[in-house]
Design an enzyme around this catalytic site. Structure first.
Site, mmCIF file in Angstrom:
data_model
loop_
_atom_site.group_PDB
_atom_site.id
_atom_site.type_symbol
_atom_site.label_atom_id
_atom_site.label_comp_id
_atom_site.label_asym_id
_atom_site.label_seq_id
_atom_site.Cartn_x
_atom_site.Cartn_y
_atom_site.Cartn_z
ATOM 1 N N CYS A 16 13.246 -44.225 24.660
ATOM 2 C CA CYS A 16 13.386 -42.779 24.701
ATOM 3 C C CYS A 16 14.608 -42.425 23.870
ATOM 4 O O CYS A 16 15.403 -43.290 23.514
ATOM 5 C CB CYS A 16 13.583 -42.261 26.133
ATOM 6 S SG CYS A 16 12.156 -42.477 27.214
ATOM 7 N N GLY A 42 10.515 -41.798 20.779
ATOM 8 C CA GLY A 42 9.577 -41.347 21.796
ATOM 9 C C GLY A 42 8.718 -40.231 21.247
ATOM 10 O O GLY A 42 9.229 -39.169 20.903
ATOM 11 N N ASN A 117 17.683 -42.550 28.930
ATOM 12 C CA ASN A 117 17.097 -43.586 28.084
ATOM 13 C C ASN A 117 17.340 -44.918 28.764
ATOM 14 O O ASN A 117 18.480 -45.305 28.992
ATOM 15 C CB ASN A 117 17.752 -43.567 26.695
ATOM 16 C CG ASN A 117 17.353 -44.750 25.830
ATOM 17 O OD1 ASN A 117 18.122 -45.202 24.996
ATOM 18 N ND2 ASN A 117 16.153 -45.264 26.021
ATOM 19 N N TYR A 257 14.438 -53.479 15.427
ATOM 20 C CA TYR A 257 13.301 -52.578 15.277
ATOM 21 C C TYR A 257 13.552 -51.140 15.717
ATOM 22 O O TYR A 257 13.197 -50.205 15.015
ATOM 23 C CB TYR A 257 12.109 -53.149 16.060
ATOM 24 C CG TYR A 257 10.881 -52.264 16.072
ATOM 25 C CD1 TYR A 257 10.201 -51.969 14.895
ATOM 26 C CD2 TYR A 257 10.399 -51.733 17.266
ATOM 27 C CE1 TYR A 257 9.073 -51.165 14.896
ATOM 28 C CE2 TYR A 257 9.259 -50.925 17.282
ATOM 29 C CZ TYR A 257 8.602 -50.642 16.096
ATOM 30 O OH TYR A 257 7.496 -49.845 16.093
#
Length: 483
Positions: A16, A42, A117, A257
């Site tokens: 998130c 997100g 998050n 990533y």
């Protein structure tokens, strides 16, 4: 419906993104800009809550920031100098509007909005305890547990009740809370999830990544430290550290990533680290080939690093269309396979008769790699070698990353050679765990004292997993009863 990105189901989902601003003109507009920059974290839903000095105002919606927060009437309905926002991909809780953050409740001290998050690894345990005591939950999100813990704490001040709540939870969290007393931002003691602080004139900003500061013209100040709580009230900013210090363990997959390549994480350029990972991968698993081909877009920096280290030319062998929406109505089953080429297509003229090395960031279920390798062979590549810019993902994440159950992770049930055969690659190699740490500027991973959370690769989880362990205990009990 068919996802136009044929690889969406084989990526670790972004967790998130959170963004908050205090003491700014039209704070909600600034938050909307910041959320645009965090959209990659997100893409399921977005929300903003503002405070005008008297009342709280909220707008939450399913879908992207664009389309929901790019209309003047929406921003005008979120007045005030303080606002907090969230982009969501559900890691716990159903996909429904009631779970879209920021979550808001009226507490004894006034309104309390929270954007989170991460993932709490004991939220289910605490929720059951709270429900037995009479708590009524309005969502299935683990984040609501925090609100209930704050509301039921018996400490005298809001910040003390907030600290009391944090002492009860386990797992990963970066939180931005908006209250009538000010804004509160914090990270868990291990710093698993990221959070940074910036300044825009007199305004204080918090964000998941530095790129969100760049987009709204703010100046990066520093990272919120693991275990730190930052409280902003009027123009005053103060910091407290109520937890015993422990060695931090930020998520290493932020470098691999999740974070945008133009962000700075842990004082290091994400783009540069990904290039370094590619260079390490070339040193560890080099092979003779004609071209280095990235799997767009996440494999590009590592592929550049691999090409520079190996001396093999970097080329775009897979072309991505940026003008296709996320889904389209599937008109007929007999053209379902054509969806693979809507967003990514092989550069056939380049690949014909060539030996190629494909660079991707990870392999999860393996479905991505099967499709890509087949696409390359159909385009005429004579050899297809695959190199992965992360170690094999053998374990599930319980800290805010949506990973499949372990039985569905390809690396958890196959050797590397078996995986290569499964995806039909001429060869397959992953960067080693030590190689990944070397790319971060370290000599290697220190056994028992790693500098990052790498549990998805090593299985060494840095916190208790209360909910997971209790589910396993119930499963064992059910097995015994059934036996």
């Amino acid at each position: 419906m068919l996802t136009t990105n044929p690889y969406d189901d084989d990526k670790l989902r972004e967790e998130c993104g959170v963004f908050g601003v205090y003491s700014a003109e039209s704070a909600a507009a600034v938050v909307a800009l910041g959320l645009h920059a965090l959209q990659h974290r997100g893409q399921e839903a977005a929300g903003i809550t503002s405070w005008d000095g008297h009342l709280f105002h909220s707008h939450r919606a399913m879908g992207h920031v664009a389309g929901n927060f790019d209309r003047d009437e929406i921003i005008r309905a979120l007045p005030g100098p303080a606002a907090v926002g969230h982009v969501r991909y559900s890691t716990t809780g159903e996909t429904a509007l009631r779970n879209v953050q920021p979550l808001f409740a009226e507490l004894a001290d006034g309104g309390f909005a929270v954007a989170h998050n991460g993932n709490l690894s004991n939220a289910m345990h605490i929720r059951q305890e709270l429900v037995r005591r009479g708590a009524i939950f309005q969502s299935t999100s683990d984040t609501e547990t925090i609100i209930h813990l704050v509301a039921t704490s018996t400490y005298p001040t809001l910040i003390d009740r907030f600290i009391d709540a944090l002492r009860r939870i386990e797992g990963a969290y970066s939180l931005i809370c908006l209250t009538s007393e000010g804004m509160i931002a914090c990270r868990d003691p291990l710093g698993i999830r990221p959070l940074v602080m910036g300044k825009l004139g007199d305004a204080t900003i918090f964000a998941s990544e530095t790129v969100a500061l760049d987009v709204c013209g703010a100046e990066f100040v520093r990272e919120v430290q693991p275990g730190e709580i930052v409280i902003v009230n009027d123009t005053l900013v103060r910091s407290i550290k109520p937890f015993a210090p422990v060695p931090p363990r930020p998520c290493v997959f932020e470098h691999v990533y999740f974070s945008r390549p133009d962000s700075i994480s842990g004082g290091q350029s994400v783009y540069s680290i990904r290039k370094s990972i590619g260079a390490e991968l070339a040193r560890e698993a080099g092979i003779d080939a004609d071209y280095i081909i990235p799997v767009p877009d996440s494999g590009v920096p590592a592929a550049i690093g691999y090409a520079q280290e190996s001396g093999i030319p970097f080329e775009l062998g897979i072309i991505r269309s940026h003008y296709v929406g996320r889904t389209f109505i599937q008109p007929a089953d007999n053209i379902r396979h054509l969806g693979v080429k809507l967003k990514h297509n092989a550069n056939r003229a380049l690949l014909q008769g060539k030996r190629i090395v494909l660079i991707d960031d990870s392999i999860v279920r393996g479905t991505t790699s099967v499709k890509i390798v087949q696409m390359m062979r159909d385009a005429g590549a004579t050899e297809v070698h695959m190199r992965i810019a992360s170690p094999p993902t053998r374990h599930s994440c319980f800290y805010g990353v949506d990973t499949p159950e372990r039985a569905k992770l390809l690396a958890a049930r196959m050797t590397v050679d078996e995986m290569a055969k499964h995806i039909d690659a001429d060869s397959l190699a992953f960067i080693s765990v030590d190689g990944m740490y070397r790319a971060l500027g370290e000599k290697g991973r220190v056994p028992g004292r790693p500098s990052h959370c790498d549990a998805c690769f090593t299985g060494e989880y840095p916190t208790p997993l209360t909910d997971h362990d209790e589910v396993d205990q119930f499963a064992l009990l059910d097995d015994k009863i059934l036996a």
